[in-house]
Design a protein around this motif. Structure first.
Motif, PDB file in Angstrom:
ATOM      1  N   VAL A 102       0.063  -0.641   0.854  1.00  0.00           N
ATOM      2  CA  VAL A 102       0.545  -1.829   1.581  1.00  0.00           C
ATOM      3  C   VAL A 102       1.413  -2.715   0.696  1.00  0.00           C
ATOM      4  CG1 VAL A 102      -1.366  -1.861   3.198  1.00  0.00           C
ATOM      5  CG2 VAL A 102      -1.586  -3.116   1.058  1.00  0.00           C
ATOM      6  N   GLN A 103       1.679  -2.262  -0.552  1.00  0.00           N
ATOM      7  CA  GLN A 103       2.589  -2.952  -1.473  1.00  0.00           C
ATOM      8  C   GLN A 103       2.156  -4.393  -1.738  1.00  0.00           C
ATOM      9  OE1 GLN A 103       6.520  -2.465   0.184  1.00  0.00           O
ATOM     10  NE2 GLN A 103       6.633  -0.331  -0.394  1.00  0.00           N
ATOM     11  N   ASP A 104       0.869  -4.584  -1.991  1.00  0.00           N
ATOM     12  CA  ASP A 104       0.342  -5.916  -2.301  1.00  0.00           C
ATOM     13  C   ASP A 104       0.225  -6.051  -3.816  1.00  0.00           C
ATOM     14  OD1 ASP A 104      -1.136  -8.256  -2.618  1.00  0.00           O
ATOM     15  OD2 ASP A 104      -2.095  -8.011  -0.667  1.00  0.00           O
ATOM     16  N   LEU A 105       1.272  -6.593  -4.428  1.00  0.00           N
ATOM     17  CA  LEU A 105       1.327  -6.680  -5.896  1.00  0.00           C
ATOM     18  C   LEU A 105       0.270  -7.639  -6.432  1.00  0.00           C
ATOM     19  CD1 LEU A 105       5.194  -6.768  -6.413  1.00  0.00           C
ATOM     20  CD2 LEU A 105       3.661  -4.832  -6.626  1.00  0.00           C
ATOM     21  N   ARG A 106      -0.068  -8.665  -5.638  1.00  0.00           N
ATOM     22  CA  ARG A 106      -1.019  -9.663  -6.120  1.00  0.00           C
ATOM     23  C   ARG A 106      -2.375  -9.021  -6.427  1.00  0.00           C
ATOM     24  NH1 ARG A 106      -3.758 -12.891  -2.528  1.00  0.00           N
ATOM     25  NH2 ARG A 106      -4.853 -14.669  -3.422  1.00  0.00           N
ATOM     26  N   TYR A 107      -2.875  -8.237  -5.513  1.00  0.00           N
ATOM     27  CA  TYR A 107      -4.176  -7.596  -5.738  1.00  0.00           C
ATOM     28  C   TYR A 107      -4.075  -6.466  -6.755  1.00  0.00           C
ATOM     29  CZ  TYR A 107      -6.689 -10.159  -2.108  1.00  0.00           C
ATOM     30  OH  TYR A 107      -7.311 -11.137  -1.390  1.00  0.00           O
ATOM     31  N   LEU A 108      -2.925  -5.819  -6.829  1.00  0.00           N
ATOM     32  CA  LEU A 108      -2.752  -4.778  -7.849  1.00  0.00           C
ATOM     33  C   LEU A 108      -2.820  -5.383  -9.250  1.00  0.00           C
ATOM     34  CD1 LEU A 108       0.054  -2.587  -6.229  1.00  0.00           C
ATOM     35  CD2 LEU A 108      -2.299  -1.910  -6.668  1.00  0.00           C
ATOM     36  N   GLU A 109      -2.250  -6.569  -9.413  1.00  0.00           N
ATOM     37  CA  GLU A 109      -2.340  -7.256 -10.719  1.00  0.00           C
ATOM     38  C   GLU A 109      -3.792  -7.593 -11.041  1.00  0.00           C
ATOM     39  OE1 GLU A 109       0.215 -10.585 -10.388  1.00  0.00           O
ATOM     40  OE2 GLU A 109       2.069  -9.408 -10.551  1.00  0.00           O
ATOM     41  N   LEU A 110      -4.555  -8.026 -10.015  1.00  0.00           N
ATOM     42  CA  LEU A 110      -5.971  -8.333 -10.231  1.00  0.00           C
ATOM     43  C   LEU A 110      -6.720  -7.078 -10.681  1.00  0.00           C
ATOM     44  CD1 LEU A 110      -8.541 -10.062  -9.946  1.00  0.00           C
ATOM     45  CD2 LEU A 110      -8.609  -9.392  -7.532  1.00  0.00           C
ATOM     46  N   ILE A 111      -6.488  -5.968  -9.991  1.00  0.00           N
ATOM     47  CA  ILE A 111      -7.190  -4.722 -10.339  1.00  0.00           C
ATOM     48  C   ILE A 111      -6.829  -4.285 -11.752  1.00  0.00           C
ATOM     49  CG2 ILE A 111      -7.392  -2.270  -9.763  1.00  0.00           C
ATOM     50  CD1 ILE A 111      -6.946  -3.100  -6.811  1.00  0.00           C
ATOM     51  N   ASN A 112      -5.545  -4.372 -12.105  1.00  0.00           N
ATOM     52  CA  ASN A 112      -5.126  -3.994 -13.457  1.00  0.00           C
ATOM     53  C   ASN A 112      -5.791  -4.868 -14.507  1.00  0.00           C
ATOM     54  OD1 ASN A 112      -3.487  -1.861 -12.749  1.00  0.00           O
ATOM     55  ND2 ASN A 112      -1.679  -3.133 -12.473  1.00  0.00           N
ATOM     56  N   SER A 113      -5.878  -6.171 -14.231  1.00  0.00           N
ATOM     57  CA  SER A 113      -6.518  -7.064 -15.220  1.00  0.00           C
ATOM     58  C   SER A 113      -7.999  -6.733 -15.370  1.00  0.00           C
ATOM     59  CB  SER A 113      -6.332  -8.524 -14.805  1.00  0.00           C
ATOM     60  OG  SER A 113      -7.093  -8.817 -13.640  1.00  0.00           O
ATOM     61  N   ILE A 114      -8.679  -6.418 -14.242  1.00  0.00           N
ATOM     62  CA  ILE A 114     -10.107  -6.061 -14.329  1.00  0.00           C
ATOM     63  C   ILE A 114     -10.281  -4.764 -15.101  1.00  0.00           C
ATOM     64  CG2 ILE A 114     -12.089  -5.325 -12.946  1.00  0.00           C
ATOM     65  CD1 ILE A 114     -11.217  -7.320 -10.800  1.00  0.00           C
ATOM     66  N   GLU A 115      -9.395  -3.786 -14.853  1.00  0.00           N
ATOM     67  CA  GLU A 115      -9.492  -2.513 -15.575  1.00  0.00           C
ATOM     68  C   GLU A 115      -9.250  -2.709 -17.063  1.00  0.00           C
ATOM     69  OE1 GLU A 115      -6.734  -0.049 -13.481  1.00  0.00           O
ATOM     70  OE2 GLU A 115      -8.279   0.768 -12.138  1.00  0.00           O
ATOM     71  N   GLU A 116      -8.302  -3.578 -17.415  1.00  0.00           N
ATOM     72  CA  GLU A 116      -8.066  -3.870 -18.839  1.00  0.00           C
ATOM     73  C   GLU A 116      -9.307  -4.493 -19.468  1.00  0.00           C
ATOM     74  OE1 GLU A 116      -5.530  -3.243 -20.886  1.00  0.00           O
ATOM     75  OE2 GLU A 116      -4.604  -2.057 -19.290  1.00  0.00           O
ATOM     76  N   ARG A 117      -9.934  -5.407 -18.729  1.00  0.00           N
ATOM     77  CA  ARG A 117     -11.146  -6.046 -19.267  1.00  0.00           C
ATOM     78  C   ARG A 117     -12.280  -5.037 -19.420  1.00  0.00           C
ATOM     79  NH1 ARG A 117     -11.300 -10.631 -14.904  1.00  0.00           N
ATOM     80  NH2 ARG A 117     -13.502 -10.808 -15.507  1.00  0.00           N
ATOM     81  N   LYS A 118     -12.365  -4.093 -18.486  1.00  0.00           N
ATOM     82  CA  LYS A 118     -13.405  -3.056 -18.604  1.00  0.00           C
ATOM     83  C   LYS A 118     -13.165  -2.175 -19.821  1.00  0.00           C
ATOM     84  CE  LYS A 118     -15.202  -1.111 -14.907  1.00  0.00           C
ATOM     85  NZ  LYS A 118     -15.326  -0.376 -13.630  1.00  0.00           N
ATOM     86  N   LYS A 119     -11.878  -1.910 -20.107  1.00  0.00           N
ATOM     87  CA  LYS A 119     -11.567  -1.117 -21.307  1.00  0.00           C
ATOM     88  C   LYS A 119     -11.966  -1.863 -22.574  1.00  0.00           C
ATOM     89  CE  LYS A 119      -7.671   1.427 -19.294  1.00  0.00           C
ATOM     90  NZ  LYS A 119      -6.193   1.563 -19.309  1.00  0.00           N
ATOM     91  N   ARG A 120     -11.869  -3.199 -22.514  1.00  0.00           N
ATOM     92  CA  ARG A 120     -12.237  -3.988 -23.706  1.00  0.00           C
ATOM     93  C   ARG A 120     -13.750  -4.160 -23.836  1.00  0.00           C
ATOM     94  NH1 ARG A 120      -7.697  -7.229 -22.031  1.00  0.00           N
ATOM     95  NH2 ARG A 120      -9.099  -8.776 -21.121  1.00  0.00           N
ATOM     96  N   GLY A 121     -14.505  -3.610 -22.884  1.00  0.00           N
ATOM     97  CA  GLY A 121     -15.964  -3.629 -23.028  1.00  0.00           C
ATOM     98  C   GLY A 121     -16.691  -4.547 -22.088  1.00  0.00           C
ATOM     99  N   GLU A 122     -15.999  -5.251 -21.194  1.00  0.00           N
ATOM    100  CA  GLU A 122     -16.687  -6.123 -20.236  1.00  0.00           C
ATOM    101  C   GLU A 122     -17.390  -5.268 -19.194  1.00  0.00           C
ATOM    102  OE1 GLU A 122     -14.795  -9.506 -18.505  1.00  0.00           O
ATOM    103  OE2 GLU A 122     -13.412  -9.746 -20.197  1.00  0.00           O
ATOM    104  N   THR A 123     -18.623  -5.642 -18.882  1.00  0.00           N
ATOM    105  CA  THR A 123     -19.402  -4.840 -17.924  1.00  0.00           C
ATOM    106  C   THR A 123     -20.038  -5.701 -16.848  1.00  0.00           C
ATOM    107  OG1 THR A 123     -21.319  -5.015 -19.407  1.00  0.00           O
ATOM    108  CG2 THR A 123     -19.915  -3.050 -19.622  1.00  0.00           C
ATOM    109  N   ASN A 124     -19.758  -6.983 -16.803  1.00  0.00           N
ATOM    110  CA  ASN A 124     -20.410  -7.890 -15.855  1.00  0.00           C
ATOM    111  C   ASN A 124     -19.760  -7.744 -14.485  1.00  0.00           C
ATOM    112  OD1 ASN A 124     -21.529 -10.030 -14.423  1.00  0.00           O
ATOM    113  ND2 ASN A 124     -21.611 -11.346 -16.245  1.00  0.00           N
TER     114      ASN A 124
END
Length: 1135
Positions: free
Chosen positions: A610-632
């Motif tokens: 659906v080309q929703d860049l706003r939520y894609l940015e959110l998902i990317n930021s969460i995935e980056e945080r998960k890579k850095r070790g966040e698990t909450n």
């Protein structure tokens, strides 16, 4: 095609003719000397009509259904109304053989053995025309313009509606082949009128209106007595001596028998707009049949082949809607299609076709093989290298050459067979039997594999894409789904007549029945929607449905099964369903549900759809945080809720995960300050100040400035409070802030002073400047407000500000006509003079650049290349420091490069191109400059000597590229340029000795003291026939030197410019015509120029003092009627 007898009746007399009422409700039968009227629905005899005294041979109904006519052996014609009342009777000289109504004008044609009668309701009499032979039959064209007559002598006569013969068709058999029946094709789609002719030479032929035969004669093997077209002209009925009615195509191909009789068939007709046929026989039998045309078709994935017009095969691509027609010219009995193969069974052979290419969209077929044998089979299947014939319980596998390779004998009747794919030559077949057995057969294996056995007969079968599940529709309309490996019944659904698995999704199938389409995903409840017909295929979101004789692809959104998976949090399966085809709203719902379920991979794919860049940015930021070790996960879900607008749920999760600060930030950014206060720390002053500041920002944005100012002051943000107060002109608020501020806070106090000045309150501004000790700004304030006394008093105390006070004061005096007072200030005079010279220089630059700009921007140039070359050089040497606004260095260098190259100044051109490489070049010049930079390398690295400028003071040839600017490199003398051609003029500026006034200098020049002329040293001697010139060197050369020329000398090698200064004696020796004077008004000084080539005239504009070659000036003056530089008009008397 099969004929079903609907009703039958028998009368005592021979039935010679029949006619249907146009609406099909009644049938008129000519039997003996009576007319019998039947109800077509059930064969009830409604009424017998008596009027004729002898056998009735013919009957015809008018197209409008208002009346019908009958002709008899008693030589009479009777007109009857639709209410079965006779209204008119007329006679011929012989028995009536045939009657026919004009379909347009309702004119009646009646034909006897010897003549033709034409009658219409508008005319009282019947017009009759003689015939050379007995007329046996007649038929009108669709447009009612022509009447075709069939003769006993084998001739067809085509006449117009006035009875005049237009075309005569003579059959080859002549009188031995009487024409017994003719009929025009009623189809409106045919381009030409087509006449079908049946004669007793046992031939069927077709003709155009022009009399030209279409194709060849068709042999019948019986004597035809009647011919009749279907309403739309697609089929022909023929009956006669063979005691049956045969069905033909409109092209004359026999398709089969409608119904066998016990005597000759004298008449047969088709009920209007239907498939019902009535037959009248010699023995008095009247038979009413319904023709049922069975669907002959085949389907494989998105290709559907079906029979059309009984003799053609149409292959339709269900996705692209492309169609291709294959004309077989024989009855098509069976069709099978598989991948790139197509098999067509005809009465005496089977044709195997293949596609021209492997392209999935290719629709071109060609014949691969022919099996010239007659086969009887119930079902036909084609594979890559074989055809499969089904004959009740037996399956036969034949190669394309017709050789039987394998045979399977089943326990029961075969009800369903389907190819389920496989390698070429080893395909698998799915077979369903009447006893409920389901088998899988491989064409290269003699042994059939029993998949399962159920108690009821099989009607339809399909296997899932992965071959793990089997769907069966039985004779009780039940859809049963089995696991093939375990034989377990997974589920069953009622009301099914056909079933199909989705070829792209393992767990989805659809089945039709009872007017509904049922879609089932996994073991979820069925989703229903209305649909007429049978489901035969399911590919992605397209369901292929067969309704009556047409196949269509129905686009079905897969929303319902997708939501069934979502309800169970099965996000990946839901995504697979969505890929088959759902709406954008469904995609967004899937994305949101997956995001809330923290299924980020699925959510990312759905949001990408659906080309929703706003939520894609959110998902990317969460995935980056998960890579850095966040698990909450609570924290991740809180971010999701905040993006979705569920702020209170997000705040609760932030608090639960120990991140109250994030809730505070969220509420603060949302301007929800009351909620934000609940998340403040233990009264941390910094956080409180931050919150108040943000609240003030919000108040300012929603246009509540007073509240914002108060909040900014309480938060210590004085600059923002001052800015708002100043913008709204609240002086009282500014005074209050300025007096409360400490003098150390310079920035807000300076802002206050600025707004006091802007709001015309200089007193408060002065007070503020004094508070912070900014005396310079205070002086500037007094000067700007012209409060000179306060400024002078401040200047007395602080002498360092005197210049800042007195220079503006002098300018103010001058502007107010107090020049004498203003001139007491020498500094002001120098400033104004420097401005004058600056602007004079700018005027010269802009005047020259105007020509360059027009050359670059306009398509045609009105200036010579030499002029453009001189101007660009002049500008280049003048722009050594800053480039004035509006003058493009690129345009100047571009012009210089082009003109230098054209005039032979290759060294200068190369320099210009090199300079351009370091500048930002417009795209439209890019190619031209790159090409020029390359081509100039092929030229010699020197400039043409003709272009080199000469210094008229020291006679030095100057280079075209001068680092010093527009001055001589040797003597530093400034060049004087023509204001039109910009050539260097032969003028040298000189200055007066100290003590000589301008008036005295002019009077001395006007004296023009004579100089001693140089005597001629050549002596002429004439003797006899010769003349001799001799140089006498003994004569002294007196007065050889010009006093001014002597002054041109200077010290060689000096880096400073040494001007030419002349005395009174030199002035006295000058000629008035050699001197040009720029008489500037005071306080500017006059400028003097001496021409070193008096014969070359120079003109100076009396207004702007610009110099021109006289010829150029006069020409420009005539063209423009004004000075080309200052625009002073010729008729303007002012200097």
């Amino acid at each position: 095609m099969r004929a079903v007898l609907t009703w039958r009746d028998k009368v005592e007399q021979c039935v010679y003719d029949l006619a249907f009422k146009p609406d099909g409700t009644q049938l008129i039968v000519a039997a003996g000397n009576r007319l019998l009227v039947y109800d077509t629905s059930d064969g009830t005899l409604l009424q017998p009509l008596k009027g004729h005294k002898d056998t009735v041979y013919c009957v015809a109904y008018a197209k409008d259904g208002k009346r019908f006519a009958s002709g008899s052996a008693d030589k009479s014609v009777i007109i009857w109304t639709s209410k079965l009342e006779g209204i008119l009777k007329y006679t011929h000289n012989d028995s009536i053989q045939c009657v026919s109504y004009n379909p347009i004008t309702h004119q009646l044609a009646s034909c006897s053995s010897s003549d033709i009668g034409l009658w219409s309701p508008e005319q009282k009499s019947v017009s009759k025309h003689k015939s050379s032979s007995k007329i046996t039959c007649c038929s009108w064209t669709n447009d009612g313009q022509y009447l075709a007559l069939g003769m006993f002598n084998g001739v067809v006569s085509i006449r117009n509606k006035n009875g005049e013969e237009k075309v005569k068709i003579e059959r080859p058999g002549g009188s031995l082949s009487p024409i017994w029946s003719i009929s025009w094709n009623p189809s409106r789609e045919e381009r030409n009128d087509i006449l079908a002719v049946a004669d007793w030479g046992q031939k069927l032929s077709f003709y155009q209106l022009s009399g030209k035969q279409i194709g060849k004669d068709h042999s019948l093997n019986f004597d035809p007595c009647c011919i009749s077209y279907f309403t739309k002209g697609e089929y022909i009925l023929l009956g006669g001596s063979d005691k049956q009615v045969s069905l033909f195509t409109k092209d004359g191909v026999r398709l089969g028998a409608v119904g066998e009789q016990t005597s000759w068939v004298w008449t047969c007709k088709v009920k209007p707009d239907s498939n019902y046929v009535v037959v009248g026989c010699q023995d008095g039998t009247i038979s009413f049949y319904q023709l049922i045309f069975s669907t002959v078709h085949g389907l494989y994935k998105d290709r559907y082949a079906y029979r059309d017009s009984m003799t053609d095969v149409i292959v339709q691509h269900l996705i692209t809607e492309q169609k291709v027609r294959i004309k077989c010219k024989e009855l098509v009995k069976k069709i099978a299609i598989y991948k790139n193969r197509l098999a067509i069974q005809l009465p005496e052979k089977i044709l195997i076709y293949e596609l021209y290419s492997e392209d999935s969209l290719d629709m071109r077929y060609r014949v691969k093989e022919k099996i010239a044998r007659k086969f009887e089979c119930n079902l036909l299947v084609v594979c890559a290298d074989h055809i499969i014939l089904c004959q009740e319980r037996r399956l036969q596998c034949l190669s394309f050459s017709g050789v039987k390779e394998r045979e399977w004998q089943m326990e029961s009747l075969i009800r369903y067979i389907k190819v389920i794919g496989g390698p070429p030559g080893r395909e698998g077949l799915l077979v369903g039997l009447k006893n409920g057995q389901i088998l899988k057969i491989f064409v290269d294996n003699l042994f059939a594999i029993v998949l399962l056995k159920q108690a009821t007969a099989v009607r339809c079968l399909d296997m899932s894409a992965s071959r793990n599940k089997l769907a069966v529709v039985d004779e009780n309309d039940m859809c049963l789904v089995y696991d093939i490996h375990t034989k377990e019944l997974l589920f069953q659904e009622p009301n099914a007549n056909s079933v199909a698995w989705n070829t792209q999704c393992e767990d989805m199938l659809c089945f039709s029945g009872g007017g509904y389409l049922n879609i089932k995903a996994s073991t979820f409840p069925v989703h229903q929607q209305k649909l007429q017909g049978f489901v035969v295929g399911y590919n992605g979101s397209k369901i292929f449905c067969l309704h009556v004789f047409s196949m269509s692809a129905v686009e079905v959104p897969q929303s319902a099964p997708m939501y069934q998976y979502l309800d169970r949090k099965m996000f990946r399966e839901a995504y697979q369903i969505a890929c088959l085809g759902v709406t954008d709203a469904d995609w967004r719902e899937l994305a949101m549900e997956a995001l809330e379920g923290l299924e980020f991979e699925t959510a990312k794919k759905a949001f990408t759809r659906v080309q929703d860049l706003r939520y894609l940015e959110l998902i990317n930021s969460i995935e980056e945080r998960k890579k850095r070790g966040e698990t909450n996960n609570d924290l991740f879900l809180a971010d999701v809720f905040s993006y979705q607008g569920k702020f209170h749920e997000a705040a609760k999760l932030y608090k639960r995960s120990g991140h109250e600060n994030l809730a505070l930030d969220m509420y603060t950014e949302l301007r929800m300050f009351e909620y934000a206060k609940d998340f403040l720390g233990s009264e941390d002053p910094k956080e409180t100040k931050m919150l108040i500041t943000k609240q003030a920002d919000w108040a300012r944005n929603i246009n509540e400035p007073k509240a914002a100012v108060e909040m900014y002051i309480s938060a210590g943000e004085h600059c923002k409070a001052i800015e708002i107060s100043g913008e709204h002109g609240w002086v009282d608020m500014l005074i209050d802030i300025a007096r409360k501020l400490d003098k150390a806070e310079r920035e807000p106090l300076l802002m206050c002073a600025h707004f006091f000045k802007k709001l015309d309150n200089p007193g408060y501004a002065a007070e503020t400047y004094l508070k912070i000790g900014d005396l310079k700004s205070l002086v500037q304030l007094h000067v700007e407000t012209q409060r000179w006394d306060e400024a002078f008093a401040l200047g007395e105390k602080h002498p360092e500000f005197k210049d800042d006070i007195y220079v503006p004061y002098a300018q103010w005096l001058a502007e107010n006509d107090r020049f004498e007072e203003a001139q007491k200030d020498p500094a002001q005079k120098e400033v104004m003079l420097s401005k004058f010279h600056h602007f004079q220089h700018l005027a010269e630059l802009y005047h020259g650049y105007h020509v360059i700009h027009r050359y670059v921007e306009e398509p045609f140039s009105f200036h010579l290349p030499e002029t453009l070359f001189n101007i660009s050089r002049f500008l280049l040497h003048s722009l050594t420091k800053d480039t004035p606004l509006g003058i493009s260095k690129v345009n100047t260098l571009f012009t210089l490069a082009k003109q230098s190259k054209a005039l032979g100044a290759y060294k200068l051109a190369r320099h210009a191109y090199d300079k351009l490489q370091g500048l930002q070049i417009p795209a439209r010049f890019q190619k031209s400059i790159e090409l020029g930079s390359l081509t100039i390398r092929s030229k010699p690295f020197h400039d043409s000597e003709e272009l080199v400028p000469l210094c008229y003071r020291c006679s030095t040839n100057n280079p075209l590229l001068n680092n010093l600017g527009n001055v001589c490199i040797n003597c530093r003398q400034p060049f004087v340029f023509s204001a039109s051609s910009y050539e260097v003029l032969h003028l040298v500026e000189f200055y007066l000795e100290e003590g000589i006034t301008d008036e005295e200098a002019v009077s001395l020049i006007d004296l023009e003291a004579p100089r001693l002329k140089r005597e001629n040293k050549w002596q002429e001697i004439t003797s006899n026939n010769a003349q001799t010139l001799r140089l006498d060197e003994s004569m002294d050369s007196v007065g050889d030197d010009d006093p001014f020329t002597a002054k041109l000398s200077f010290e060689q090698g000096g880096s400073e410019f040494v001007p030419v200064v002349v005395s009174r004696s030199v002035l006295r020796s000058m000629s008035r015509r050699d001197v040009l004077i720029k008489r500037w008004p005071p306080p500017l000084r006059w400028q003097y120029f001496r021409s070193l080539l008096p014969d070359a005239s120079i003109t100076m504009c009396p207004s702007c003092f610009q110099m021109f070659h006289s010829e150029d000036y006069e020409l420009l003056l005539l063209q423009h009627t004004c000075c080309p530089y200052c625009r002073r008009r010729m008729d303007d008397p002012s200097p």
